[in-house]
Motif scaffolding. Structure first.
Motif, PDB file in Angstrom:
ATOM      1  N   TYR A  62      -6.062   0.874 -19.204  1.00 12.23           N
ATOM      2  CA  TYR A  62      -5.419  -0.057 -18.270  1.00 12.23           C
ATOM      3  C   TYR A  62      -4.895   0.668 -17.034  1.00 12.23           C
ATOM      4  CZ  TYR A  62      -2.506  -3.628 -16.194  1.00 12.23           C
ATOM      5  OH  TYR A  62      -1.959  -4.514 -15.299  1.00 12.23           O
ATOM      6  N   VAL A  63      -3.990   1.611 -17.240  1.00 14.99           N
ATOM      7  CA  VAL A  63      -3.367   2.284 -16.091  1.00 14.99           C
ATOM      8  C   VAL A  63      -4.418   2.985 -15.239  1.00 14.99           C
ATOM      9  CG1 VAL A  63      -1.693   4.030 -15.369  1.00 14.99           C
ATOM     10  CG2 VAL A  63      -1.202   2.577 -17.340  1.00 14.99           C
ATOM     11  N   GLN A  64      -5.371   3.658 -15.886  1.00 14.90           N
ATOM     12  CA  GLN A  64      -6.384   4.409 -15.151  1.00 14.90           C
ATOM     13  C   GLN A  64      -7.618   3.569 -14.793  1.00 14.90           C
ATOM     14  OE1 GLN A  64      -5.709   7.362 -13.987  1.00 14.90           O
ATOM     15  NE2 GLN A  64      -3.764   7.464 -15.104  1.00 14.90           N
ATOM     16  N   SER A  65      -7.494   2.252 -14.880  1.00  7.73           N
ATOM     17  CA  SER A  65      -8.578   1.354 -14.479  1.00  7.73           C
ATOM     18  C   SER A  65      -8.182   0.631 -13.194  1.00  7.73           C
ATOM     19  CB  SER A  65      -8.869   0.336 -15.592  1.00  7.73           C
ATOM     20  OG  SER A  65      -7.807  -0.612 -15.682  1.00  7.73           O
ATOM     21  N   ARG A  66      -9.085  -0.187 -12.702  1.00  5.20           N
ATOM     22  CA  ARG A  66      -8.784  -0.946 -11.476  1.00  5.20           C
ATOM     23  C   ARG A  66      -7.601  -1.881 -11.679  1.00  5.20           C
ATOM     24  NH1 ARG A  66     -14.755  -3.010  -9.404  1.00  5.20           N
ATOM     25  NH2 ARG A  66     -15.764  -0.965  -9.325  1.00  5.20           N
ATOM     26  N   ARG A  67      -7.475  -2.429 -12.885  1.00  8.55           N
ATOM     27  CA  ARG A  67      -6.367  -3.346 -13.156  1.00  8.55           C
ATOM     28  C   ARG A  67      -5.012  -2.650 -13.068  1.00  8.55           C
ATOM     29  NH1 ARG A  67      -8.627  -5.341 -18.797  1.00  8.55           N
ATOM     30  NH2 ARG A  67      -9.151  -3.126 -18.763  1.00  8.55           N
ATOM     31  N   GLY A  68      -5.025  -1.330 -13.278  1.00  6.20           N
ATOM     32  CA  GLY A  68      -3.772  -0.586 -13.243  1.00  6.20           C
ATOM     33  C   GLY A  68      -3.454   0.037 -11.900  1.00  6.20           C
ATOM     34  N   ASP A  69      -4.193  -0.357 -10.862  1.00  5.44           N
ATOM     35  CA  ASP A  69      -3.941   0.210  -9.528  1.00  5.44           C
ATOM     36  C   ASP A  69      -2.483   0.027  -9.104  1.00  5.44           C
ATOM     37  OD1 ASP A  69      -6.486   1.150  -9.222  1.00  5.44           O
ATOM     38  OD2 ASP A  69      -7.194  -0.518  -7.991  1.00  5.44           O
ATOM     39  N   TRP A  70      -1.932  -1.155  -9.396  1.00  6.92           N
ATOM     40  CA  TRP A  70      -0.564  -1.446  -8.967  1.00  6.92           C
ATOM     41  C   TRP A  70       0.441  -0.505  -9.625  1.00  6.92           C
ATOM     42  CZ3 TRP A  70       3.241  -2.964 -12.482  1.00  6.92           C
ATOM     43  CH2 TRP A  70       2.786  -3.268 -13.760  1.00  6.92           C
ATOM     44  N   LEU A  71       0.160  -0.113 -10.873  1.00  8.88           N
ATOM     45  CA  LEU A  71       1.086   0.753 -11.590  1.00  8.88           C
ATOM     46  C   LEU A  71       0.931   2.208 -11.134  1.00  8.88           C
ATOM     47  CD1 LEU A  71       3.278   0.875 -13.702  1.00  8.88           C
ATOM     48  CD2 LEU A  71       1.521   1.021 -15.473  1.00  8.88           C
ATOM     49  N   ARG A  72      -0.313   2.643 -10.885  1.00 11.14           N
ATOM     50  CA  ARG A  72      -0.523   4.006 -10.394  1.00 11.14           C
ATOM     51  C   ARG A  72       0.054   4.188  -9.003  1.00 11.14           C
ATOM     52  NH1 ARG A  72      -5.754   3.145 -11.946  1.00 11.14           N
ATOM     53  NH2 ARG A  72      -6.515   3.472  -9.829  1.00 11.14           N
ATOM     54  N   ALA A  73       0.026   3.102  -8.199  1.00  7.12           N
ATOM     55  CA  ALA A  73       0.553   3.193  -6.845  1.00  7.12           C
ATOM     56  C   ALA A  73       2.082   3.205  -6.819  1.00  7.12           C
ATOM     57  CB  ALA A  73       0.032   2.022  -6.003  1.00  7.12           C
ATOM     58  N   MET A  74       2.700   2.804  -7.907  1.00 11.00           N
ATOM     59  CA  MET A  74       4.153   2.743  -7.982  1.00 11.00           C
ATOM     60  C   MET A  74       4.743   4.144  -8.111  1.00 11.00           C
ATOM     61  SD  MET A  74       6.385   0.526 -10.758  1.00 11.00           S
ATOM     62  CE  MET A  74       5.410  -0.952 -10.399  1.00 11.00           C
TER      63      MET A  74
END
Length: 344
Positions: A62-74
């Motif tokens: 999740y985090v390292q997928s496209r769906r997790g972009d918002w969390l990685r950008a945080m």
């Protein structure tokens, strides 16, 4: 037959391996914690292993997928509440599963009485475990393994294929978008082109500015023309996202690729910060292939040694010869035809 029905790509295998590493990290932390507080170690270990597996799967898929972009950008500190929420959910699930699997349901009332204490302890060491996972992810699981076992403590000769990739016109693009938007575009772009490389047996040697250097073992790159399929997949992946790029940034990136292969020396490098380095003429020639792609306005340029090794020669057009500093004889170079490998 089952492999054909349920193919597991190298990317998926890498993610599953990382999740198992997370499971091992959490298991060790859980064993130490439960032993220190006097709780049954088998319950703590099972609980921690399940939490670690859950956190690992959440991080990788999740985090390292496209769906997790918002969390990685945080910002990492701002993302802590999200992880705490995930750990709490996993804690309650794993608590009941662990007691059920071990046949210790009679111990659940005690676990509930100690819930505030146990949950706090598991949350704290979960944050430590997540931090360790991030360090492993940053270094790379393969690189970390080789550094730990000393594979390249002494220089080792290997045969590799190297791929250099850069965005076309990145300087002008950066001036147009500004530093922040350009950084966001590059991050998305590198994410798009990385998975096709991993899926075709390659690995990322280095991210450099707006591009990267990828590396294959010679056999893995040449067998079934895997290196060409990787290039095709990268171009198709970015082409499929062109509308998204235009919506987000007003422009879609094009890129160029240079490929060469041969003998290299692989060795540990650095002192306070260790890494695996590649040395030899092969890497210099591969870099020159990427420069030739820019000079000849080609999407993908390869050296003769790669062209001769690949099975599908119908896709190559010879450009001519390229001089490389430090190499006495010029290198014959080829480009992949635009219809098959050109900019989308």
């Amino acid at each position: 037959m089952s492999q054909n029905l349920f193919p597991v790509t190298p990317t998926t295998r890498r993610k599953l391996t990382s999740a198992l590493v997370a499971m091992a990290i959490f298991t060790c932390l859980g064993a130490l914690t439960t032993a220190a507080v006097g709780r049954p170690v088998e319950i703590g270990v099972t609980n921690a292993a399940l939490i670690g597996l859950g956190v690992g799967l959440f991080e990788e898929f999740y985090v390292q997928s496209r769906r997790g972009d918002w969390l990685r950008a945080m910002h990492p500190l701002r993302s802590i509440p999200v992880y705490v929420a995930v750990v709490i959910v996993l804690y309650f699930v794993s608590l009941h599963v662990a007691h059920l699997v071990l046949g210790r349901l009679d111990d659940l009332p005690t676990a509930y009485r100690r819930l505030p204490y146990g949950l706090t302890i598991f949350t704290i060491f979960s944050m430590v475990g997540i931090l360790m996972m991030r360090v492993v992810h940053f270094i790379g699981l393969g690189t970390l393994f080789h550094l730990m076992v000393g594979t390249y403590h002494r220089p080792v000769g290997e045969r590799k294929v190297l791929l250099f990739l850069d965005i076309n016109g990145s300087t002008e693009l950066g001036e147009k978008l500004g530093a922040l938007q350009m950084r966001l575009l590059v991050r998305k772009f590198l994410s798009e082109v990385t998975q096709p490389i991993i899926d075709r047996g390659g690995e990322i040697y280095l991210y450099k500015g707006d591009g990267l250097i990828a590396m294959w073992d010679w056999t893995a790159a040449i067998e079934d023309d895997a290196i060409l399929h990787a290039v095709d997949a990268m171009l198709a992946r970015v082409a499929g996202e062109r509308d998204t790029y235009r919506q987000l940034f007003g422009v879609a990136p094009d890129f160029r690729i240079g490929i060469h292969g041969g003998d290299v020396i692989v060795s540990e490098q650095g002192d306070t910060r260790r890494s695996i380095g590649i040395y030899g003429d092969t890497i210099n020639i591969a870099a020159r292939m990427e420069e030739a792609a820019r000079a000849h306005n080609a999407a993908c340029v390869i050296s003769r040694v790669i062209a001769d090794a690949l099975a599908d020669r119908s896709r190559f057009d010879e450009i001519g010869q390229e001089s490389v500093k430090g190499i006495s004889a010029p290198i014959r170079i080829f480009k992949l035809r635009t219809g098959a490998c050109g900019p989308a």
